[in-house]
Design a protein around this motif. Structure first.
Motif, PDB file in Angstrom:
ATOM      1  N   VAL A 152      43.521  46.098  41.237  1.00  0.00           N
ATOM      2  CA  VAL A 152      42.562  45.160  42.990  1.00  0.00           C
ATOM      3  C   VAL A 152      42.031  44.947  42.852  1.00  0.00           C
ATOM      4  O   VAL A 152      41.135  45.939  43.029  1.00  0.00           O
ATOM      5  N   TRP A 153      41.865  43.994  43.525  1.00  0.00           N
ATOM      6  CA  TRP A 153      40.453  43.890  43.427  1.00  0.00           C
ATOM      7  C   TRP A 153      40.388  42.910  44.983  1.00  0.00           C
ATOM      8  O   TRP A 153      40.800  41.971  45.834  1.00  0.00           O
ATOM      9  N   LEU A 154      39.392  43.835  45.385  1.00  0.00           N
ATOM     10  CA  LEU A 154      39.312  44.053  47.046  1.00  0.00           C
ATOM     11  C   LEU A 154      38.637  43.139  48.097  1.00  0.00           C
ATOM     12  O   LEU A 154      36.619  44.071  47.125  1.00  0.00           O
ATOM     13  N   MET A 155      38.398  42.053  48.822  1.00  0.00           N
ATOM     14  CA  MET A 155      37.144  41.695  48.962  1.00  0.00           C
ATOM     15  C   MET A 155      37.769  41.145  50.717  1.00  0.00           C
ATOM     16  O   MET A 155      38.148  40.498  51.172  1.00  0.00           O
ATOM     17  N   ASP A 156      36.504  40.885  51.489  1.00  0.00           N
ATOM     18  CA  ASP A 156      36.128  40.650  52.715  1.00  0.00           C
ATOM     19  C   ASP A 156      36.433  39.283  52.910  1.00  0.00           C
ATOM     20  O   ASP A 156      36.217  38.317  51.458  1.00  0.00           O
ATOM     21  N   ASP A 157      37.310  38.261  53.461  1.00  0.00           N
ATOM     22  CA  ASP A 157      37.779  37.400  53.680  1.00  0.00           C
ATOM     23  C   ASP A 157      36.560  35.734  54.074  1.00  0.00           C
ATOM     24  O   ASP A 157      35.989  35.229  53.796  1.00  0.00           O
ATOM     25  N   ASP A 158      35.334  36.531  53.873  1.00  0.00           N
ATOM     26  CA  ASP A 158      34.018  35.863  54.535  1.00  0.00           C
ATOM     27  C   ASP A 158      32.715  36.174  53.978  1.00  0.00           C
ATOM     28  O   ASP A 158      31.564  35.733  53.343  1.00  0.00           O
ATOM     29  N   GLY A 159      32.928  37.067  52.446  1.00  0.00           N
ATOM     30  CA  GLY A 159      32.200  36.628  51.423  1.00  0.00           C
ATOM     31  C   GLY A 159      32.779  36.215  50.405  1.00  0.00           C
ATOM     32  O   GLY A 159      33.276  34.958  49.967  1.00  0.00           O
ATOM     33  N   VAL A 160      31.898  36.096  49.565  1.00  0.00           N
ATOM     34  CA  VAL A 160      32.239  35.057  47.809  1.00  0.00           C
ATOM     35  C   VAL A 160      31.612  35.869  47.217  1.00  0.00           C
ATOM     36  O   VAL A 160      30.904  36.212  46.760  1.00  0.00           O
ATOM     37  N   PRO A 161      32.292  35.714  45.872  1.00  0.00           N
ATOM     38  CA  PRO A 161      32.312  36.502  44.935  1.00  0.00           C
ATOM     39  C   PRO A 161      31.580  35.082  43.684  1.00  0.00           C
ATOM     40  O   PRO A 161      31.810  34.162  43.188  1.00  0.00           O
ATOM     41  N   ALA A 162      30.560  35.931  42.569  1.00  0.00           N
ATOM     42  CA  ALA A 162      29.511  34.693  42.684  1.00  0.00           C
ATOM     43  C   ALA A 162      30.804  34.697  41.194  1.00  0.00           C
ATOM     44  O   ALA A 162      31.372  35.287  40.685  1.00  0.00           O
ATOM     45  N   PRO A 163      30.427  33.148  40.402  1.00  0.00           N
ATOM     46  CA  PRO A 163      31.629  33.214  39.399  1.00  0.00           C
ATOM     47  C   PRO A 163      31.723  33.715  38.132  1.00  0.00           C
ATOM     48  O   PRO A 163      33.067  34.564  37.945  1.00  0.00           O
ATOM     49  N   ASP A 164      31.087  34.946  37.552  1.00  0.00           N
ATOM     50  CA  ASP A 164      30.977  35.812  36.567  1.00  0.00           C
ATOM     51  C   ASP A 164      31.379  37.240  37.175  1.00  0.00           C
ATOM     52  O   ASP A 164      31.480  38.246  36.228  1.00  0.00           O
ATOM     53  N   CYS A 165      31.349  37.222  38.853  1.00  0.00           N
ATOM     54  CA  CYS A 165      31.635  38.679  39.051  1.00  0.00           C
ATOM     55  C   CYS A 165      33.074  39.299  38.668  1.00  0.00           C
ATOM     56  O   CYS A 165      32.415  40.888  38.427  1.00  0.00           O
ATOM     57  N   LEU A 166      33.598  38.858  38.405  1.00  0.00           N
ATOM     58  CA  LEU A 166      35.222  40.022  38.325  1.00  0.00           C
ATOM     59  C   LEU A 166      34.680  39.697  36.648  1.00  0.00           C
ATOM     60  O   LEU A 166      34.970  41.293  36.039  1.00  0.00           O
ATOM     61  N   GLU A 167      34.371  39.224  35.989  1.00  0.00           N
ATOM     62  CA  GLU A 167      34.185  39.316  34.672  1.00  0.00           C
ATOM     63  C   GLU A 167      32.691  40.244  34.522  1.00  0.00           C
ATOM     64  O   GLU A 167      33.393  41.197  32.699  1.00  0.00           O
ATOM     65  N   LEU A 168      32.308  40.995  35.172  1.00  0.00           N
ATOM     66  CA  LEU A 168      30.924  41.148  35.127  1.00  0.00           C
ATOM     67  C   LEU A 168      31.749  42.566  35.398  1.00  0.00           C
ATOM     68  O   LEU A 168      31.068  43.690  34.044  1.00  0.00           O
TER      69      LEU A 168
END
Length: 303
Positions: free
Chosen positions: A84-100
């Motif tokens: 599970v990938w948890l995140m706040d609604d007002d943030g933004v992951p970098a395009p390669d965040c999950l990949e890294l």
């Protein structure tokens, strides 16, 4: 490839949460599904998300971030996802965040990115204390230096900013359960991290991975001649929950001395650093509620 469910929680932030949904969908690795838990928004949040094809879990009331993440984690446990990938609604992951992050889930149970200010990506959004010392750092360069000096270059072990792009394994969620929804906001993420740590979770920040988040409130305001910091917020709701939940968490995980240290910091801050007797009275009442587990009183501060 493990199956991944991304979970975000939102309330009346249509523009922000749709921005997040687009960023997740545009990543170099895309999760199998994004689930947004909506806390009874009164704007067009639900319609806007469904227009993007996002699955929305509608809460019947505003249960806060804690209630939302609890519902999201329950949905994760009911799914066939592995992570599970948890995140706040007002943030933004970098395009390669999950990949890294993904290469580390075989060795770590709770792994996250560096959380940087969206207005200045060279600064951390939330000040952190690095392992092995008492110094609180705010610059990304300090975290990068600590990672490069670690035994596993690129990682800072036992440190993570929870619920800001963190990847958590099914095995850990099954072991420790879901978020404590009675905390409502502020401190629910810390409690979950501390609970994971107590259960023996392997925790790390992957410094090359990035999650941008707005720098809000007076987080980490120096006090006591610069020896420590205090998380002041102008919001009565946030402040009440912060004081109540901090004391509840410290009582459980740090003991009486941890509670006493926080009480002293709070009294010092509102007597000397930023004098405000009304806020001090509120703080003492909130800390009393947290110590004795009196939940629900935050509702008096809801809009």
């Amino acid at each position: 490839m493990p199956r991944i469910l991304a979970v975000a929680v939102t309330y009346n932030r249509s523009a922000m949460v749709t921005r997040l949904a687009r960023a997740v969908a545009a990543g170099s690795v895309v999760p199998d599904e994004l689930l947004v838990v909506d806390n009874a928004s009164t704007d067009d949040t639900v319609a806007a998300l469904r227009e993007l094809g996002v699955r929305v879990h509608e809460m019947g009331r505003n249960a806060g971030g804690a209630g939302g993440f609890a519902a999201g984690l329950e949905a994760f446990l009911d799914s066939d996802a592995d992570l599970v990938w948890l995140m706040d609604d007002d943030g933004v992951p970098a395009p390669d965040c999950l990949e890294l992050l993904l290469p580390y889930v075989d060795r770590y149970d709770f792994v996250g990115p560096a959380v940087v200010s969206d207005s200045d990506p060279e600064q951390l959004c939330f000040p952190i204390r690095l392992p092995g010392g008492s110094r609180t750092v705010r610059r990304l360069a300090d975290v990068e230096a600590a990672a490069h000096g670690s035994h596993d270059g690129g990682l800072v072990e036992d440190v993570v900013i929870p619920f800001n792009g963190v990847l958590v394994t099914r095995a850990l969620v099954e072991r420790i359960g879901v978020v404590r929804e009675e905390l409502f906001i502020w401190g629910d993420d810390v409690e979950y991290l501390w609970r994971a740590r107590r259960a023996g979770a392997r925790i790390a920040t992957v410094v090359a991975a990035r999650f941008a988040h707005p720098a809000t409130d007076d987080l980490g305001t120096p006090e006591m001649f610069g020896l420590t910091t205090y998380n002041h917020s102008p919001s009565d709701l946030k402040h009440y929950c912060m004081c109540r939940n901090n004391v509840a968490n410290l009582r459980e995980y740090a003991g009486p001395l941890g509670v006493l240290a926080f009480v002293v910091k709070t009294v010092w801050f509102y007597l000397l650093t930023k004098p405000d007797l009304g806020r001090l009275r509120m703080s003492l009442g909130a800390m009393h509620d947290g110590f004795y587990g009196r939940w629900g009183r935050h509702e008096r501060y809801l809009p």
